[in-house]
Write a protein that holds these residues in place. Sequence first.
Motif, PDB file in Angstrom:
ATOM      1  N   PHE A  48      14.265  -2.784  -2.634  1.00  0.00           N
ATOM      2  CA  PHE A  48      14.098  -2.941  -4.076  1.00  0.00           C
ATOM      3  C   PHE A  48      13.124  -1.953  -4.704  1.00  0.00           C
ATOM      4  O   PHE A  48      13.173  -1.709  -5.895  1.00  0.00           O
ATOM      5  CB  PHE A  48      13.583  -4.357  -4.390  1.00  0.00           C
ATOM      6  CG  PHE A  48      14.389  -5.436  -3.748  1.00  0.00           C
ATOM      7  CD1 PHE A  48      15.570  -5.879  -4.331  1.00  0.00           C
ATOM      8  CD2 PHE A  48      13.994  -6.003  -2.544  1.00  0.00           C
ATOM      9  CE1 PHE A  48      16.331  -6.871  -3.730  1.00  0.00           C
ATOM     10  CE2 PHE A  48      14.752  -6.991  -1.934  1.00  0.00           C
ATOM     11  CZ  PHE A  48      15.930  -7.425  -2.532  1.00  0.00           C
ATOM     12  N   ALA A  49      12.203  -1.445  -3.873  1.00  0.00           N
ATOM     13  CA  ALA A  49      11.078  -0.715  -4.457  1.00  0.00           C
ATOM     14  C   ALA A  49      10.802   0.606  -3.764  1.00  0.00           C
ATOM     15  O   ALA A  49      11.239   0.849  -2.646  1.00  0.00           O
ATOM     16  CB  ALA A  49       9.827  -1.587  -4.364  1.00  0.00           C
ATOM     17  N   LYS A  69       3.332   0.465  -5.813  1.00  0.00           N
ATOM     18  CA  LYS A  69       4.704  -0.001  -5.605  1.00  0.00           C
ATOM     19  C   LYS A  69       5.392  -0.179  -6.951  1.00  0.00           C
ATOM     20  O   LYS A  69       4.849  -0.793  -7.857  1.00  0.00           O
ATOM     21  CB  LYS A  69       4.687  -1.330  -4.831  1.00  0.00           C
ATOM     22  CG  LYS A  69       6.061  -1.941  -4.568  1.00  0.00           C
ATOM     23  CD  LYS A  69       5.975  -3.107  -3.579  1.00  0.00           C
ATOM     24  CE  LYS A  69       7.335  -3.782  -3.414  1.00  0.00           C
ATOM     25  NZ  LYS A  69       7.347  -4.833  -2.375  1.00  0.00           N
ATOM     26  N   GLU A 115      -3.869  -2.263  -1.597  1.00  0.00           N
ATOM     27  CA  GLU A 115      -4.665  -1.498  -0.644  1.00  0.00           C
ATOM     28  C   GLU A 115      -3.697  -0.597   0.128  1.00  0.00           C
ATOM     29  O   GLU A 115      -2.558  -0.987   0.398  1.00  0.00           O
ATOM     30  CB  GLU A 115      -5.419  -2.429   0.325  1.00  0.00           C
ATOM     31  CG  GLU A 115      -4.539  -3.271   1.214  1.00  0.00           C
ATOM     32  CD  GLU A 115      -5.311  -3.943   2.354  1.00  0.00           C
ATOM     33  OE1 GLU A 115      -6.013  -3.238   3.079  1.00  0.00           O
ATOM     34  OE2 GLU A 115      -5.190  -5.173   2.493  1.00  0.00           O
ATOM     35  N   ARG A 166       9.636  -3.792   9.441  1.00  0.00           N
ATOM     36  CA  ARG A 166       9.498  -2.902   8.276  1.00  0.00           C
ATOM     37  C   ARG A 166       8.470  -3.433   7.275  1.00  0.00           C
ATOM     38  O   ARG A 166       7.972  -2.684   6.435  1.00  0.00           O
ATOM     39  CB  ARG A 166      10.859  -2.729   7.575  1.00  0.00           C
ATOM     40  CG  ARG A 166      11.423  -4.013   7.023  1.00  0.00           C
ATOM     41  CD  ARG A 166      12.798  -3.905   6.387  1.00  0.00           C
ATOM     42  NE  ARG A 166      13.303  -5.240   6.055  1.00  0.00           N
ATOM     43  CZ  ARG A 166      13.928  -6.051   6.909  1.00  0.00           C
ATOM     44  NH1 ARG A 166      14.199  -5.648   8.124  1.00  0.00           N
ATOM     45  NH2 ARG A 166      14.300  -7.273   6.546  1.00  0.00           N
ATOM     46  N   ASN A 167       8.177  -4.729   7.356  1.00  0.00           N
ATOM     47  CA  ASN A 167       7.243  -5.341   6.407  1.00  0.00           C
ATOM     48  C   ASN A 167       5.883  -5.674   7.016  1.00  0.00           C
ATOM     49  O   ASN A 167       5.074  -6.362   6.408  1.00  0.00           O
ATOM     50  CB  ASN A 167       7.866  -6.594   5.793  1.00  0.00           C
ATOM     51  CG  ASN A 167       9.028  -6.233   4.878  1.00  0.00           C
ATOM     52  OD1 ASN A 167       9.005  -5.165   4.262  1.00  0.00           O
ATOM     53  ND2 ASN A 167      10.028  -7.092   4.801  1.00  0.00           N
ATOM     54  N   ASP A 180       5.004  -7.294   1.772  1.00  0.00           N
ATOM     55  CA  ASP A 180       6.288  -7.521   1.115  1.00  0.00           C
ATOM     56  C   ASP A 180       6.566  -9.011   0.859  1.00  0.00           C
ATOM     57  O   ASP A 180       7.281  -9.671   1.610  1.00  0.00           O
ATOM     58  CB  ASP A 180       7.432  -6.892   1.913  1.00  0.00           C
ATOM     59  CG  ASP A 180       8.703  -6.804   1.070  1.00  0.00           C
ATOM     60  OD1 ASP A 180       8.735  -7.400  -0.028  1.00  0.00           O
ATOM     61  OD2 ASP A 180       9.665  -6.152   1.509  1.00  0.00           O
TER      62      ASP A 180
HETATM   63  P1  ADP Z   1      10.594  -3.691  -0.595  1.00  0.00           P
HETATM   64  O1  ADP Z   1      10.225  -4.985  -1.279  1.00  0.00           O
HETATM   65  O2  ADP Z   1      11.502  -2.847  -1.435  1.00  0.00           O
HETATM   66  O3  ADP Z   1      11.109  -3.889   0.800  1.00  0.00           O
HETATM   67  P2  ADP Z   1       8.008  -2.974   0.550  1.00  0.00           P
HETATM   68  O4  ADP Z   1       6.847  -3.657  -0.080  1.00  0.00           O
HETATM   69  O5  ADP Z   1       8.471  -3.530   1.842  1.00  0.00           O
HETATM   70  O6  ADP Z   1       9.214  -2.852  -0.486  1.00  0.00           O
HETATM   71  O7  ADP Z   1       7.617  -1.440   0.745  1.00  0.00           O
HETATM   72  C1  ADP Z   1       8.560  -0.501   1.279  1.00  0.00           C
HETATM   73  C2  ADP Z   1       7.885   0.403   2.310  1.00  0.00           C
HETATM   74  O8  ADP Z   1       6.791   1.105   1.699  1.00  0.00           O
HETATM   75  C3  ADP Z   1       7.256  -0.326   3.500  1.00  0.00           C
HETATM   76  O9  ADP Z   1       8.193  -0.564   4.527  1.00  0.00           O
HETATM   77  C4  ADP Z   1       6.165   0.651   3.929  1.00  0.00           C
HETATM   78  O10 ADP Z   1       6.710   1.696   4.702  1.00  0.00           O
HETATM   79  C5  ADP Z   1       5.691   1.240   2.596  1.00  0.00           C
HETATM   80  N1  ADP Z   1       4.528   0.513   2.049  1.00  0.00           N
HETATM   81  C6  ADP Z   1       4.571  -0.592   1.260  1.00  0.00           C
HETATM   82  N2  ADP Z   1       3.344  -1.021   0.918  1.00  0.00           N
HETATM   83  C7  ADP Z   1       2.474  -0.170   1.493  1.00  0.00           C
HETATM   84  C8  ADP Z   1       1.017  -0.102   1.540  1.00  0.00           C
HETATM   85  N3  ADP Z   1       0.266  -1.014   0.892  1.00  0.00           N
HETATM   86  N4  ADP Z   1       0.452   0.903   2.254  1.00  0.00           N
HETATM   87  C9  ADP Z   1       1.234   1.790   2.919  1.00  0.00           C
HETATM   88  N5  ADP Z   1       2.586   1.778   2.920  1.00  0.00           N
HETATM   89  C10 ADP Z   1       3.218   0.817   2.233  1.00  0.00           C
END
Ligand code: ADP
Length: 299
Positions: A48-49, A69, A115, A166-167, A180
Amino acid sequence: KCYPSQSQNIPLTCDIIASNNNNYNEKDERYIPLERLTRGALIGEGEFASVYEGTYLKNNGQMIKVAIKTLHPEQMQSSKGEFLREAEVMMKLDHHCVVKLIGLSEGPPLLMVQELLPLGSMLQYITTNSDRINPNYEFKIWAAQIAYGMQYLEKNELVHRDLAARNILLASKNQAKISDFGLSRAFGQGHQYYQAKEGGKWPLKWYAPESYNYGQFSNKSDVWSFGVTIWEMYTFGQTPYGDLKGSEAIKLIEEGERLKQPESCPDHIYDIMKRCWEYKATGRPSFQELVDIFTTDSG
Ligand code: ADP
Ligand code: MG
């Protein structure tokens, strides 16, 4: 409050980031004016993001690195409410095994400021640094920390619903954190589980039978996903059930099959995975038990 305190054999360090607690408790710091942010490189992309590296100039003049994000542009209209809800959930959480939300910028575009976890997602890290990992060391630490963070969510009556490699993000080689919260839900007082009213873009290969069959989500269905997450870890980032579709993986589960034992996974840890994949939710371990196993187990 470095974790785990009961462990003698796994020295864990808490990351500096984790000790930044309570710095952003003032309400005004939670709403970040766009001009205080700069956006750098794209560091991650989800369903999604998009997530970018960036900086945030705080009210006290301090400049810190952050993760920014934002929703994919085509999602912005349909998912804005969900995105705000995700931020609201994260705002209430404060645990060193859970990624911290620093604030929200109303933009436009709407941004979540978190963070920054410098090593990125666990999935990405294990696939590119397999030669630098000792399964009997890092994997156990991460598993313990994930279980510990999940236990904290359980105490807060939350189901995560998207626990997967992945999360999980890494602050350092010694600190994994849960992130996530896009699919997370409160199951509310007196309820045993959260009942989904309709399906969605669900990560079926991580889902327990009661979730894909009846839309029921509980801490025990998160435990099932925990099992799949540590399976991903011990395979150094293989995709569960390979190229099979979600519906085909479900068929295997219903026939009693389970993910195979990864090469680098000791028998006693595979036994734990299989317990996480007990068909009946009540047969699965609790997060408390998983914390205990991964912190006291001498392997
Ligand atoms: P979605 O809800 O679209 O799955 P995520 O929050 O899982 O989005 O973020 C997607 C990717 O971005 C993660 O798998 C990670 O690789 C990276 N990411 C997300 N948040 C962080 C963070 N706080 N610090 C470093 N990398 C991040
Ligand atoms: Mg994600």
